[in-house]
Write an enzyme that holds these catalytic residues in place. Structure first.
Site, short mmCIF file in Angstrom:
data_model
loop_
_atom_site.label_atom_id
_atom_site.label_comp_id
_atom_site.label_asym_id
_atom_site.label_seq_id
_atom_site.Cartn_x
_atom_site.Cartn_y
_atom_site.Cartn_z
N HIS A 37 0.84 -1.20 0.00
CA HIS A 37 0.00 0.00 0.00
C HIS A 37 0.87 1.26 0.00
O HIS A 37 0.61 2.22 -0.71
CB HIS A 37 -0.86 0.07 1.27
CG HIS A 37 -1.86 -1.03 1.41
ND1 HIS A 37 -1.83 -1.93 2.45
CD2 HIS A 37 -2.93 -1.39 0.65
CE1 HIS A 37 -2.85 -2.77 2.34
NE2 HIS A 37 -3.52 -2.48 1.25
N LYS A 149 -1.31 -6.26 -8.13
CA LYS A 149 -1.70 -7.39 -7.28
C LYS A 149 -3.18 -7.74 -7.46
O LYS A 149 -3.56 -8.89 -7.49
CB LYS A 149 -1.40 -7.01 -5.83
CG LYS A 149 -2.04 -7.84 -4.78
CD LYS A 149 -1.12 -8.93 -4.32
CE LYS A 149 -1.74 -9.87 -3.32
NZ LYS A 149 -2.85 -9.37 -2.58
P1 AMP Z 1 -6.42 -3.59 -0.46
O1 AMP Z 1 -6.30 -2.85 0.83
O2 AMP Z 1 -6.01 -5.02 -0.37
O3 AMP Z 1 -7.76 -3.39 -1.14
O4 AMP Z 1 -5.36 -2.91 -1.44
C1 AMP Z 1 -5.42 -1.54 -1.74
C2 AMP Z 1 -4.57 -1.25 -2.94
O5 AMP Z 1 -3.22 -1.65 -2.68
C3 AMP Z 1 -5.04 -2.03 -4.17
O6 AMP Z 1 -4.94 -1.21 -5.32
C4 AMP Z 1 -4.04 -3.17 -4.22
O7 AMP Z 1 -3.85 -3.68 -5.51
C5 AMP Z 1 -2.78 -2.51 -3.69
N1 AMP Z 1 -1.88 -3.54 -3.16
C6 AMP Z 1 -2.18 -4.53 -2.30
N2 AMP Z 1 -1.11 -5.33 -2.09
C7 AMP Z 1 -0.11 -4.83 -2.86
C8 AMP Z 1 1.25 -5.21 -3.09
N3 AMP Z 1 1.79 -6.27 -2.50
N4 AMP Z 1 1.99 -4.45 -3.94
C9 AMP Z 1 1.45 -3.37 -4.55
N5 AMP Z 1 0.17 -2.96 -4.38
C10 AMP Z 1 -0.60 -3.68 -3.54
#
Ligand code: AMP
Length: 295
Positions: A37, A149
Site C-alpha cells: 500500500h 496485485k
Molecule cells: P487492499 O487494501 O487489499 O484493497 O489494497 C489496496 C490497494 O493496494 C489495491 O490497489 C491493491 O492492488 C494494492 N496492493 C495490495 N497489495 C499490494 C502489493 N503487495 N503491492 C502493490 N500494491 C498492492
C-alpha cells in the site's frame, strides 16, 4: 494529516484542494496497511499536490464471512504509517456513512465482475466499483493509484472509467513482494508459521511461467500444467483457481503469441486465500511507458 469519517467533510476538503488548484492523488485501500500500500501512497505523493488515502471495506456489506469494522487501534496504526509520507487526508468512513440504509444505486461492470475473483466472491466487485464511483464523485481525483496485485479490480475500474467517461487516470503500480517472493497482503498475517513458509510457492510457480514464456513457450495449457505441478509440491497449498486470460476481457487464452496474457491464481493455505498474478507479453505489447498493458 486530517482523519475524516464523514463524506460531507471529505467533499469540503476536496473543494478546498480544487480552489487551491491542487490535483488530488487518491489511494483506495481496505486498511491494515503494508509496504505494498505504502508504495502506492509514495507514488501518489510524488505525482500529486494533494494525497487522499481511504480505508474502507465495501465487502463488509456483501460477504458476511468477511464482515468486520475496523477497530480504532487498526486505524491509529494505519495513520502512523501514512503521516511520515505526507498524506493530506485519511478518509475512514463507516459502512453506513458510504452506503446508508436507503442506498439503492449500484454499478456493475457486466461480464468482468463474475469472472476469476467474482466466482469465489459473488457481489464483491459490485460493491467495489460502486464504492470507487462514489469516492471518485466526492473527490474528483486526477489520479487513482492501484496495485497490479489486484489486476482484475484494476481492469474493472479502468473499464468503468472508460464506459462512464470519468476523467480520473489510473496509475497501476507493480506488486511489491517480500524477499522470498510472497506478495505483501493484509491476509499474510493470518498464515500460521508453516503456511507462511509454504506460501512463497505461489510466486515461485508464477515466476517459472515467466521464465518459460521468456524461453519461447506460448502454450497456455503447458504453462498451466507447470504452475499446477509446482504448487502441488507444497502439500498445504490448495488452488482455488488458475486462469490464463487476455488482460482486458479476461477471456481464457490457448495461444499466447498474439497478445498480453494475465496469469491469475488464488491459493488456499488453511482458511487463508491468497491471490497473485503475472503479466506475460513480449515487447510488441508494451505501452509507450514501457509497461505491459493491463485493462
Ligand atoms: P487492499 O487494501 O487489499 O484493497 O489494497 C489496496 C490497494 O493496494 C489495491 O490497489 C491493491 O492492488 C494494492 N496492493 C495490495 N497489495 C499490494 C502489493 N503487495 N503491492 C502493490 N500494491 C498492492
Amino acid at each position: 494529516m486530517e482523519i475524516i469519517t464523514r463524506t460531507a467533510r471529505l467533499q469540503s476538503m476536496a473543494a478546498k484542494f480544487a480552489v487551491e488548484s491542487k490535483p488530488i492523488g487518491f489511494v483506495p485501500t481496505m486498511g491494515a496497511l503494508h509496504e505494498g500500500h505504502l508504495s502506492l501512497v509514495r507514488e501518489a505523493r510524488r505525482m500529486s499536490d494533494a494525497v487522499v488515502v481511504s480505508v474502507f471495506t465495501s465487502s463488509a456489506q456483501f460477504t458476511p464471512r468477511e464482515d468486520y469494522e475496523r477497530s480504532p487501534r487498526d486505524l491509529a496504526r494505519d495513520a502512523d504509517l501514512l503521516t511520515p509520507i505526507g498524506v493530506d487526508c485519511l478518509f475512514a468512513p463507516s459502512t453506513d456513512e458510504l452506503f446508508p440504509k436507503n442506498f439503492s444505486t449500484w454499478i456493475e461492470v457486466a461480464e468482468l465482475s463474475d469472472k476469476l475473483e467474482g466466482i469465489s466472491r459473488p457481489n464483491h466487485f459490485r460493491g467495489v466499483t460502486t464504492a470507487f464511483l462514489v469516492l471518485f464523485n466526492i473527490l474528483k481525483p486526477k489520479f487513482v493509484f492501484m496495485g497490479q496485485k489486484d489486476a482484475q479490480q484494476t481492469i474493472l475500474v479502468k473499464k468503468m472509467i472508460r464506459d462512464l467517461h470519468l476523467s480520473v487516470e489510473v496509475v497501476v503500480m507493480p506488486t511489491l513482494r517480500d524477499a522470498d517472493g510472497l506478495a505483501y497482503s493484509s491476509r499474510n498475517v493470518a498464515l500460521t508459521p508453516e503456511e507462511r513458509g509454504a506460501a512463497p510457492v505461489i510466486y515461485r510457480a508464477l515466476h517459472m511461467a515467466e521464465e518459460m514464456f521468456a524461453d519461447g513457450e506460448r502454450s497456455a495449457s503447458k504453462l498451466s500444467k507447470a504452475i499446477r505441478r509446482e504448487i502441488a509440491s507444497e502439500p498445504s497449498a490448495r488452488i482455488d483457481y488458475l486462469a490464463i486470460t487476455d488482460s482486458e476481457r479476461l477471456e481464457p487464452l490457448d495461444d499466447l503469441s498474439h497478445q498480453t496474457a494475465l496469469v491469475s491464481i488464488a491459493v488456499y493455505f488453511g482458511n487463508t486465500r491468497l491471490i497473485d498474478n503475472v503479466v506475460l507479453g513480449d515487447d510488441r505489447f508494451r505501452s509507450k511507458t514501457g509497461r505491459l498493458k493491463l485493462g
